[in-house]
Design an enzyme around this catalytic site. Structure first.
Site, PDB file in Angstrom:
ATOM      1  N   ASP A  23    -125.594 -68.149 -80.996  1.00 26.10           N
ATOM      2  CA  ASP A  23    -126.344 -66.994 -81.518  1.00 26.10           C
ATOM      3  C   ASP A  23    -127.793 -67.108 -81.017  1.00 26.10           C
ATOM      4  O   ASP A  23    -128.323 -68.211 -80.874  1.00 26.10           O
ATOM      5  CB  ASP A  23    -126.309 -67.024 -83.053  1.00 26.10           C
ATOM      6  CG  ASP A  23    -126.958 -65.802 -83.678  1.00 26.10           C
ATOM      7  OD1 ASP A  23    -126.221 -64.921 -84.160  1.00 26.10           O
ATOM      8  OD2 ASP A  23    -128.211 -65.731 -83.694  1.00 26.10           O
TER       9      ASP A  23
ATOM     10  N   HIS B 211    -128.024 -69.062 -90.844  1.00 27.21           N
ATOM     11  CA  HIS B 211    -129.363 -69.248 -91.433  1.00 27.21           C
ATOM     12  C   HIS B 211    -129.306 -69.773 -92.866  1.00 27.21           C
ATOM     13  O   HIS B 211    -130.331 -70.215 -93.403  1.00 27.21           O
ATOM     14  CB  HIS B 211    -130.159 -67.940 -91.439  1.00 27.21           C
ATOM     15  CG  HIS B 211    -130.475 -67.414 -90.079  1.00 27.21           C
ATOM     16  ND1 HIS B 211    -131.012 -68.203 -89.085  1.00 27.21           N
ATOM     17  CD2 HIS B 211    -130.323 -66.171 -89.531  1.00 27.21           C
ATOM     18  CE1 HIS B 211    -131.175 -67.473 -87.981  1.00 27.21           C
ATOM     19  NE2 HIS B 211    -130.758 -66.240 -88.226  1.00 27.21           N
TER      20      HIS B 211
ATOM     21  N   ASP C  12    -126.036 -61.790 -80.047  1.00 25.06           N
ATOM     22  CA  ASP C  12    -127.381 -61.211 -79.961  1.00 25.06           C
ATOM     23  C   ASP C  12    -128.217 -61.809 -78.826  1.00 25.06           C
ATOM     24  O   ASP C  12    -129.365 -61.415 -78.632  1.00 25.06           O
ATOM     25  CB  ASP C  12    -128.121 -61.279 -81.311  1.00 25.06           C
ATOM     26  CG  ASP C  12    -127.821 -62.528 -82.101  1.00 25.06           C
ATOM     27  OD1 ASP C  12    -127.307 -63.493 -81.509  1.00 25.06           O
ATOM     28  OD2 ASP C  12    -128.118 -62.544 -83.324  1.00 25.06           O
TER      29      ASP C  12
ATOM     30  N   HIS D 297    -130.521 -66.611 -82.404  1.00 23.06           N
ATOM     31  CA  HIS D 297    -131.468 -67.153 -83.382  1.00 23.06           C
ATOM     32  C   HIS D 297    -131.141 -68.621 -83.675  1.00 23.06           C
ATOM     33  O   HIS D 297    -129.996 -69.046 -83.502  1.00 23.06           O
ATOM     34  CB  HIS D 297    -131.412 -66.319 -84.665  1.00 23.06           C
ATOM     35  CG  HIS D 297    -131.692 -64.866 -84.419  1.00 23.06           C
ATOM     36  ND1 HIS D 297    -130.697 -63.914 -84.323  1.00 23.06           N
ATOM     37  CD2 HIS D 297    -132.865 -64.230 -84.203  1.00 23.06           C
ATOM     38  CE1 HIS D 297    -131.246 -62.735 -84.069  1.00 23.06           C
ATOM     39  NE2 HIS D 297    -132.565 -62.892 -83.987  1.00 23.06           N
TER      40      HIS D 297
HETATM   41  C1  3YP Z   1    -133.017 -61.750 -89.598  1.00 23.80           C
HETATM   42  C2  3YP Z   1    -134.291 -61.006 -89.887  1.00 23.80           C
HETATM   43  C3  3YP Z   1    -134.961 -60.717 -88.579  1.00 23.80           C
HETATM   44  C4  3YP Z   1    -134.085 -61.315 -87.534  1.00 23.80           C
HETATM   45  C5  3YP Z   1    -132.755 -61.445 -88.178  1.00 23.80           C
HETATM   46  C6  3YP Z   1    -131.880 -62.430 -87.502  1.00 23.80           C
HETATM   47  C7  3YP Z   1    -130.483 -62.332 -87.995  1.00 23.80           C
HETATM   48  C8  3YP Z   1    -129.547 -62.997 -87.056  1.00 23.80           C
HETATM   49  O1  3YP Z   1    -128.895 -62.438 -86.227  1.00 23.80           O
HETATM   50  N1  3YP Z   1    -129.418 -64.298 -87.118  1.00 23.80           N
HETATM   51  O2  3YP Z   1    -128.596 -64.952 -86.304  1.00 23.80           O
HETATM   52 ZN    ZN Z   2    -128.699 -63.997 -84.603  1.00 17.99          ZN
END
Ligand code: 3YP
Ligand code: ZN
Length: 371
Positions: free
Chosen positions: A182, A145, A270, A184
């Site tokens: 992942d 991210h 995840d 996300h």
């Molecule tokens: C960050 C805030 C809510 C979801 C979270 C995601 C973190 C993650 O696993 N990113 O790949």
């Molecule tokens: Zn994630």
């Protein structure tokens, strides 16, 4: 060329202090109670390492020592603002939020983030030089991210991008692919390589999960980079069948077409059927199949050069089994199975549904602009 399988872990990865909140910071007014285990508490990844150790896999692996990344390594993909921000927060006795209101880090987070990015670099270096044939970097904190200009979403430095930039600028590679499974969206990786065709970025993720305003199929890169960013936003509930179909139809064909010299996998767990932050249904065996497909593809296109780099994953119960399953795809020797399959098997994730197929088929059409 060796057939050693590299493995990175450092005890300090489990010293990331994610704060006392459940996922957002604990807050008295909001009645968000403090809890000893934040969603991203590093114990989940420590447990993965411990299963690697106790499963018998460690005997099949070659330990690679993580060396702290330097500011020069970080600045290949981030602005000085990312570094300065983390240096400041990491220096505070109690740490603080990196700026997105979600990501609390403790004192010393900077040093652990350097070690995390450095672990990704060391594995990449050895995969490219063939000191190891493939490998897994179980690093923490995660990275995908983190944009060029901002740490966010539990991610401080964009580790896969730091490793890709090292492979290009220091090791002289011309084409690198980053495949991020992942759950996300890999928005940071997308941002960093947005206008660059020398790094192909592919993200498979749960549609609208996080960040909720990115990850759409229409985000394809710009300028030189147009066509070199592929998003596969899968509907919630997709399991092994949806992911394997996406690999078969999009990920593998894209890699074969692009012909990278190195494949980096952003390996989050995840998307697992037990994960509290995702609503997908991939099993340990499902991750293993994706890993095998990627390894076979690497053998075909880039002399087997593939590095698996840890991203997210939040089930302390199930993530270790998913992680070891992927490690076993690399060592090609199973010493343990999925001990939770009795619970997670047979829930329907192995059936490809029409609305899952449809989105993958839509992305397949975008491969025409990839060369
Ligand atoms: C960050 C805030 C809510 C979801 C979270 C995601 C973190 C993650 O696993 N990113 O790949
Ligand atoms: Zn994630």
């Amino acid at each position: 060329m060796s057939n050693k399988i590299g493995y990175v872990w450092n005890t300090l990865y489990s010293w990331m202090d994610t704060g006392s909140g459940p996922v957002f910071a604990a807050n008295f007014e909001a009645k968000l109670q403090p809890i000893s285990h934040h969603m991203a508490h590093p114990d989940t990844k420590r447990r993965f390492n411990e299963l690697v150790c106790t499963s018998g896999q460690m005997d099949l692996l070659t330990s690679i020592k993580a060396i702290a990344a330097t500011d020069e390594d970080i600045l290949r993909v981030h602005t000085p603002a990312v570094l300065d921000n983390l240096k400041r927060i990491s220096g505070l006795a109690g740490g603080g939020d990196v700026g997105d209101g979600i990501t609390h880090v403790g004192n010393g987070a900077l040093n652990i983030a350097y070690l995390s990015a450095g672990g990704a670099i060391e594995l990449t270096k050895q995969v490219v030089s063939r000191e190891v044939s493939t490998g897994y970097a179980l690093i923490n904190p995660p990275g995908h991210h983190a944009t060029r200009n901002q740490s966010m979403g539990f991610c401080l430095f964009n580790n896969t991008s730091v490793a890709a930039a090292y492979a290009k600028d220091v090791l002289g590679l011309k084409r690198v692919a980053i495949v991020d499974w992942d759950v996300h969206h890999g928005n940071g990786t997308q941002d960093i390589w947005w206008e660059d065709s020398s790094v192909l970025t592919i993200s498979l993720h749960q549609n609208l999960c996080f960040p909720s305003d990115s990850g759409f199929t229409s985000e394809r890169g710009e300028g030189e980079g147009f066509g070199y960013n592929l998003n596969i936003p899968l509907p919630p509930g997709g399991g092994n069948a949806a992911y394997h179909y996406a690999f078969e139809k999009v990920v593998i064909p894209a890699l074969k077409k692009y012909q990278p010299e190195l494949i980096i996998i952003g390996s989050g767990f995840d998307a697992s059927i037990m994960d509290p932050l995702g609503r997908m249904m991939v099993t340990a065996d499902g991750f293993k199949t994706m890993a095998k497909m990627a390894v076979d593809c690497a053998e075909e296109v880039c002399g087997g050069r593939i590095a698996f780099i840890q991203e997210g994953g939040y089930s302390p119960q199930y993530l270790p089994f998913c992680g070891v399953a992927v490690v076993q795809a690399l060592t090609q020797c199973d010493t343990i199975g999925d001990s939770l399959i009795g619970l997670v098997g047979g829930m329907g994730g192995d059936i490809l549904l029409e609305h899952e197929k449809q989105i993958v088929d839509e992305v397949e059409k975008l491969l025409v602009d990839l060369h």
